[in-house]
Enzyme design. Structure first.
Site, mmCIF file in Angstrom:
data_model
loop_
_atom_site.group_PDB
_atom_site.id
_atom_site.type_symbol
_atom_site.label_atom_id
_atom_site.label_comp_id
_atom_site.label_asym_id
_atom_site.label_seq_id
_atom_site.Cartn_x
_atom_site.Cartn_y
_atom_site.Cartn_z
ATOM 1 N N HIS A 170 -9.475 -70.671 -44.678
ATOM 2 C CA HIS A 170 -9.319 -71.084 -46.071
ATOM 3 C C HIS A 170 -10.418 -72.077 -46.398
ATOM 4 O O HIS A 170 -10.745 -72.942 -45.594
ATOM 5 C CB HIS A 170 -7.939 -71.730 -46.277
ATOM 6 C CG HIS A 170 -7.506 -71.719 -47.712
ATOM 7 N ND1 HIS A 170 -6.722 -70.713 -48.243
ATOM 8 C CD2 HIS A 170 -7.751 -72.570 -48.730
ATOM 9 C CE1 HIS A 170 -6.509 -70.963 -49.522
ATOM 10 N NE2 HIS A 170 -7.119 -72.080 -49.850
ATOM 11 N N ASP A 209 3.044 -74.265 -55.254
ATOM 12 C CA ASP A 209 1.587 -74.435 -55.309
ATOM 13 C C ASP A 209 0.985 -73.607 -56.433
ATOM 14 O O ASP A 209 0.021 -74.027 -57.071
ATOM 15 C CB ASP A 209 0.925 -74.062 -53.975
ATOM 16 C CG ASP A 209 -0.581 -74.279 -54.060
ATOM 17 O OD1 ASP A 209 -0.992 -75.423 -54.302
ATOM 18 O OD2 ASP A 209 -1.344 -73.305 -53.957
ATOM 19 N N ARG A 248 -3.287 -78.153 -62.181
ATOM 20 C CA ARG A 248 -4.411 -79.004 -61.741
ATOM 21 C C ARG A 248 -5.723 -78.491 -62.309
ATOM 22 O O ARG A 248 -6.607 -79.263 -62.693
ATOM 23 C CB ARG A 248 -4.486 -79.022 -60.203
ATOM 24 C CG ARG A 248 -3.403 -79.863 -59.564
ATOM 25 C CD ARG A 248 -3.332 -79.593 -58.080
ATOM 26 N NE ARG A 248 -4.569 -79.906 -57.397
ATOM 27 C CZ ARG A 248 -5.025 -79.250 -56.321
ATOM 28 N NH1 ARG A 248 -4.339 -78.248 -55.804
ATOM 29 N NH2 ARG A 248 -6.156 -79.603 -55.769
ATOM 30 N N SER A 260 -1.863 -78.433 -50.933
ATOM 31 C CA SER A 260 -1.989 -77.100 -51.522
ATOM 32 C C SER A 260 -2.413 -76.096 -50.445
ATOM 33 O O SER A 260 -1.778 -75.044 -50.256
ATOM 34 C CB SER A 260 -3.033 -77.151 -52.651
ATOM 35 O OG SER A 260 -3.496 -75.874 -52.987
ATOM 36 N N LYS A 290 0.437 -73.597 -48.270
ATOM 37 C CA LYS A 290 0.310 -72.126 -48.290
ATOM 38 C C LYS A 290 0.107 -71.579 -46.880
ATOM 39 O O LYS A 290 0.691 -70.575 -46.504
ATOM 40 C CB LYS A 290 -0.919 -71.723 -49.118
ATOM 41 C CG LYS A 290 -0.721 -71.783 -50.603
ATOM 42 C CD LYS A 290 -1.852 -71.080 -51.320
ATOM 43 C CE LYS A 290 -3.159 -71.825 -51.258
ATOM 44 N NZ LYS A 290 -3.495 -72.662 -52.383
HETATM 45 N N1 URA Z 1 -7.973 -74.323 -52.425
HETATM 46 C C1 URA Z 1 -6.627 -74.423 -52.534
HETATM 47 O O1 URA Z 1 -5.899 -73.509 -52.170
HETATM 48 N N2 URA Z 1 -6.128 -75.532 -53.057
HETATM 49 C C2 URA Z 1 -6.886 -76.562 -53.450
HETATM 50 O O2 URA Z 1 -6.346 -77.539 -53.885
HETATM 51 C C3 URA Z 1 -8.286 -76.448 -53.338
HETATM 52 C C4 URA Z 1 -8.815 -75.310 -52.823
#
Ligand code: URA
Length: 433
Positions: free
Chosen positions: A82, A161, A168, A183, A187
């Protein structure tokens, strides 16, 4: 408990209890807290920050806001990566197929564009027919049969999220360490992978502008993941310049396909090999160097490109676009941005490059905006390159000619041309394991 009191407490710089954080996330998930109160608390967190304990509690509350993927249904070891978000960052489209081509499961849940950054799901939706929503059964069946599936965030997994991410994005509260960490890790923990590699971007195009801040974020997320029993690595990569040359959805898919064909830009290829090398290593394929070598071989043999084609086909996408990327719909208009003077490209404010791409229609300004998948920028010059007066710095693409003036102004304002070649910067700053 009232959200009003929680907002006030955080606004005044106090530490929230686990019960207060759980109350907040429950209310976000069941819709009982209005958007204006959620946004107010996000802004208070943005300004006041959170302790490590609060951030961990927020992460676990996000993870528990929905179902957890029943990982017992998935075969073998599962690895994910990620990114904290960047400009021109299409690495998932390259590293996921590389890793899956070695029989390792990549059950990927990705996001949409956030702020000035792009998102993997928007890029995949540039491929006609590609379904970014699969039922859990379809998702599991696809991962078990071909080793790779990439979907957007569904309602079942970490739904809090999804709501917070969208708010956000439109309330200028993205670049907050506890909000990013909770966040991403909320996930990732809901997806319950065995190994997670984080690409923590640093520099003008990322949400963390300094290497120190990025290192702090990386360490926080690695600790959260390890605390939950995951194998973790975080790579801190340079986002002081866009990654590769393409910014914009279908333009980036094309660049990812070229990279899988061994013809990608050097910087982008290097970041992909590094990330894939760590993913393969954590998944038990040897040392990082051995993993990196495997990654290079998956590109050389064409196995990784075939895996992407297989995935696109399995998710309903038009695989011909991947085999022959020149089939992607082109933007109606293009416009060359020229340099006014000669010299070296000294610096590029990469966040502004992302905003220029948004101005062309490649991203959203509000949650409801539609994306123009063909819009974006191809960079002809990058930091360190020699530029002559009148030479093209970038080509802009859009379906409306009237969008060029604004995007060109942003791009030129973000590009510094000077007499001296700037010192080379590292592409990979650090690895936190
Ligand atoms: N990627 C995400 O999933 N969340 C964030 O807050 C920033 C990048």
């Amino acid at each position: 408990m009232r959200l009003y009191d929680i907002i006030k407490k955080k606004r005044d710089g106090e530490e929230l209890s686990k019960e207060e954080i759980d109350f907040f996330i429950r209310g976000v998930t069941d819709g009982s807290i209005p958007d204006y109160q959620i946004s107010a608390l996000l802004m208070a967190i943005y300004f006041q920050g959170m302790t490590v304990r609060e951030t961990c509690d927020l992460t676990y509350a996000v993870r528990d806001s929905g179902e957890k993927l029943d990982s017992s249904q998935l075969r073998g070891i599962r690895v994910d990566k990620h990114s904290t978000g960047g400009v021109g960052d299409k690495t998932s489209l390259v590293v996921a197929p590389i890793v899956a081509s070695y029989g390792i499961s990549v059950a990927k849940m990705s996001g949409r564009g956030l702020g000035h950054t792009g998102g993997t799901i928007d890029k995949l939706e540039a491929i006609d027919g590609f379904r970014t929503t699969l039922s859990e059964e379809e998702f599991v069946a696809q991962v078990n049969s071909i080793g790779l599936a990439i979907v957007g965030q569904s309602k079942q997994f970490a739904p809090a999220d999804k709501k917070l991410y969208a708010l956000r994005d439109v309330t200028a509260t993205v670049d907050s360490m506890p909000l990013i960490a909770s966040s991403i890790m909320g996930k990732k923990l809901a997806a319950d992978d065995d190994c997670i590699v984080l690409d923590v971007k640093t520099g003008s195009g990322s949400f963390m502008k300094t290497v120190e801040k990025s290192r702090e974020l990386a360490r926080l997320m690695v600790d959260i993941g390890k605390g939950a029993g995951k194998k973790m690595a975080a790579i801190i990569t340079n986002m002081d310049r866009p990654l590769g040359r393409a910014i914009g959805n279908s333009l980036e898919v094309i660049e990812a396909v070229e990279t899988l064909g061994g013809r990608g830009p050097e910087d982008f290829t290097e970041v992909c090999l590094t990330l894939a090398g760590y993913m393969l290593s954590l998944a038990g394929k040897g040392t990082f160097e051995e993993g990196r070598d495997l990654a290079r071989r998956a590109i050389g043999s064409g196995a990784a490109l075939e895996k992407l084609i297989e995935t696109v086909k399995a998710q309903g996408g038009d695989e011909r676009l991947i085999r022959e990327p020149e089939r992607f719909r082109k933007a109606k208009f293009s416009h060359a941005v020229l340099s006014a003077k000669s010299g070296y490209l000294v610096s590029a404010d990469t966040e502004k490059y992302g905003l220029a791409s948004l101005a062309l229609g490649a991203g959203r300004n509000t949650a409801e905006d539609e994306i123009d998948y063909a819009a974006g920028i191809i960079l002809k010059k990058k930091t360190g390159d020699r530029v002559e007066a009148g030479e093209e710095i970038a080509t802009l693409y859009a379906d409306r000619e009237d969008l060029f003036a604004e995007a060109e102004k942003i791009l030129l304002g973000a590009t510094e041309i000077g007499p001296d070649r700037p010192a080379d910067e590292p592409l990979i700053y650090d690895v936190i394991e």
